[in-house]
Every structure is written in C-alpha cells, then in structure tokens.
Motif scaffolding. Sequence first.
Motif, PDB file in Angstrom:
ATOM      1  N   GLU A 130       0.840  -1.195   0.000  1.00  0.00           N
ATOM      2  CA  GLU A 130       0.000   0.000   0.000  1.00  0.00           C
ATOM      3  C   GLU A 130       0.878   1.250   0.000  1.00  0.00           C
ATOM      4  OE1 GLU A 130      -3.483   1.881  -0.292  1.00  0.00           O
ATOM      5  OE2 GLU A 130      -3.372  -0.289  -0.068  1.00  0.00           O
ATOM      6  N   PRO A 131       0.675   2.168  -0.942  1.00  0.00           N
ATOM      7  CA  PRO A 131       1.501   3.385  -0.934  1.00  0.00           C
ATOM      8  C   PRO A 131       1.155   4.288   0.250  1.00  0.00           C
ATOM      9  CG  PRO A 131      -0.132   3.523  -2.676  1.00  0.00           C
ATOM     10  CD  PRO A 131      -0.254   2.150  -2.065  1.00  0.00           C
ATOM     11  N   ALA A 132       2.154   4.846   0.831  1.00  0.00           N
ATOM     12  CA  ALA A 132       1.983   5.771   1.952  1.00  0.00           C
ATOM     13  C   ALA A 132       2.978   6.904   1.747  1.00  0.00           C
ATOM     14  CB  ALA A 132       2.235   5.053   3.271  1.00  0.00           C
ATOM     15  N   HIS A 133       2.902   7.895   2.592  1.00  0.00           N
ATOM     16  CA  HIS A 133       3.787   9.047   2.469  1.00  0.00           C
ATOM     17  C   HIS A 133       4.210   9.475   3.861  1.00  0.00           C
ATOM     18  CE1 HIS A 133       5.271  12.992   1.299  1.00  0.00           C
ATOM     19  NE2 HIS A 133       5.254  12.569   0.069  1.00  0.00           N
ATOM     20  N   LEU A 134       5.340  10.126   3.950  1.00  0.00           N
ATOM     21  CA  LEU A 134       5.810  10.569   5.261  1.00  0.00           C
ATOM     22  C   LEU A 134       4.840  11.538   5.934  1.00  0.00           C
ATOM     23  CD1 LEU A 134       9.658  10.930   4.681  1.00  0.00           C
ATOM     24  CD2 LEU A 134       8.403   9.027   5.691  1.00  0.00           C
ATOM     25  N   ILE A 135       4.025  12.245   5.156  1.00  0.00           N
ATOM     26  CA  ILE A 135       3.032  13.139   5.772  1.00  0.00           C
ATOM     27  C   ILE A 135       1.984  12.340   6.545  1.00  0.00           C
ATOM     28  CG2 ILE A 135       3.327  15.005   4.121  1.00  0.00           C
ATOM     29  CD1 ILE A 135       0.648  14.131   2.836  1.00  0.00           C
ATOM     30  N   ASP A 136       1.921  11.023   6.290  1.00  0.00           N
ATOM     31  CA  ASP A 136       0.977  10.180   7.019  1.00  0.00           C
ATOM     32  C   ASP A 136       1.424   9.897   8.446  1.00  0.00           C
ATOM     33  OD1 ASP A 136      -0.670   9.926   4.748  1.00  0.00           O
ATOM     34  OD2 ASP A 136       0.485   8.221   4.017  1.00  0.00           O
ATOM     35  N   LEU A 137       2.675  10.142   8.766  1.00  0.00           N
ATOM     36  CA  LEU A 137       3.174   9.819  10.101  1.00  0.00           C
ATOM     37  C   LEU A 137       2.507  10.640  11.193  1.00  0.00           C
ATOM     38  CD1 LEU A 137       6.957   9.161   9.514  1.00  0.00           C
ATOM     39  CD2 LEU A 137       5.129   7.512   9.886  1.00  0.00           C
ATOM     40  N   MET A 138       2.251  11.910  10.933  1.00  0.00           N
ATOM     41  CA  MET A 138       1.614  12.727  11.967  1.00  0.00           C
ATOM     42  C   MET A 138       0.194  12.233  12.226  1.00  0.00           C
ATOM     43  SD  MET A 138       0.984  16.807  12.339  1.00  0.00           S
ATOM     44  CE  MET A 138       2.620  17.188  12.881  1.00  0.00           C
TER      45      MET A 138
END
Length: 185
Positions: A130-138
């Motif tokens: 599943e693609p994710a992004h570092l902005i998802d960490l918050m």
Amino acid sequence: MRRQKDRTFFLYFATPHIHHPFTPGAAFKGTSDCGAYGDFIHEFDWMVGELMRTLDELKLRENTLVILTSDNGGMLNQGGQDAVKAGHRLNGDLLGFKFDAWEGGHRVPFIAHWPAAIGKDKAAGRFVREPAHLIDLMATCVDIADTKYPAEWNGTNILPIEGISLRPLLSPLSNPAPSLPPRLL
C-alpha cells in the motif's frame, strides 16, 4: 529515553547516515565489502541497535513504536557507485536514484516495530504494498495516541494538516492489509 522512561515520549532520531559525505567512524572503517558507503550503513545499523538495546534495558520495547524510513532513495554519487560495483543494490530492483523522478528515487522502505500492537510473530516479515507518504506519520501518531490535532493549529499553518493514519496497515489482524483511500501521492 532514560529521562522519559516513566512517561510517554517521542524521539525523533535523524542521522546523517546515509547521506554523503560518507564518513564512517574509525570503528566502522573497512567493516563492509562496499567501501565507505557500506561502512556508513554498518555504523547506522549499530546506532539503531543501540537505541533498541536501550529500549530493552528500560523494558520499553514491547510497547514502543519504532519506525525506520528515509526521505529518498539511494544516491549514485561516487560512494554509491563504489557500492554498486561491489555488488550492493542501493534501491533493490527499482529504477532510478535520489534526485530523479524514477521510483528508485522516491520509493523507500518503511519498517515498523511495535510488538504490543503489531505482534511478534503474526506480522513478522509482512510486506505491505500500500503506498503511503511521510506526511501520514503525523496522522498515524495522532490516531495511535487517540487524540486530535490541537485546535490552535487549524488555519494557522501555511499548509493544511494532511495525511491518513497508517494504523490499519500496522495491524497483524488485517492480512492482507486494508486499502487506504485513493489519493495522489
């Protein structure tokens, strides 16, 4: 970690490893077959090991979320070229390197370790595509903490608060992992 061991804490450990110049410490020089690049990776691995050892010593590993990730793919500078010549594949099978638009420049590992929530055996070695992004960490941290963004953040940032919680992807009970809502990354 020692000062905060009895309280909830957040540790952001940003290291220059593995950015250039590749300058491994004396104890790590010559420890790999991939030159200074590989030696620098060995030193980074040691650093992570020291953090994990400290979590064990403080008896915090079981309920601590540890995430290892990067902002870009490997770099094909001289140190990277030397590592490739030695047989190391900086970005695995992905085409491209840092600074370009190919997948190898932007698709990076995301390793999560959290025995109490992810599980020890059920999710061990599970690969999520599943693609994710570092902005998802918050958003993920806010979700895990079962809280909300502070009200004073609304409208005060230049950019809106973005991101989708990755918590469903961390669950060992969802195999295969659930899909996140579609979006442009």
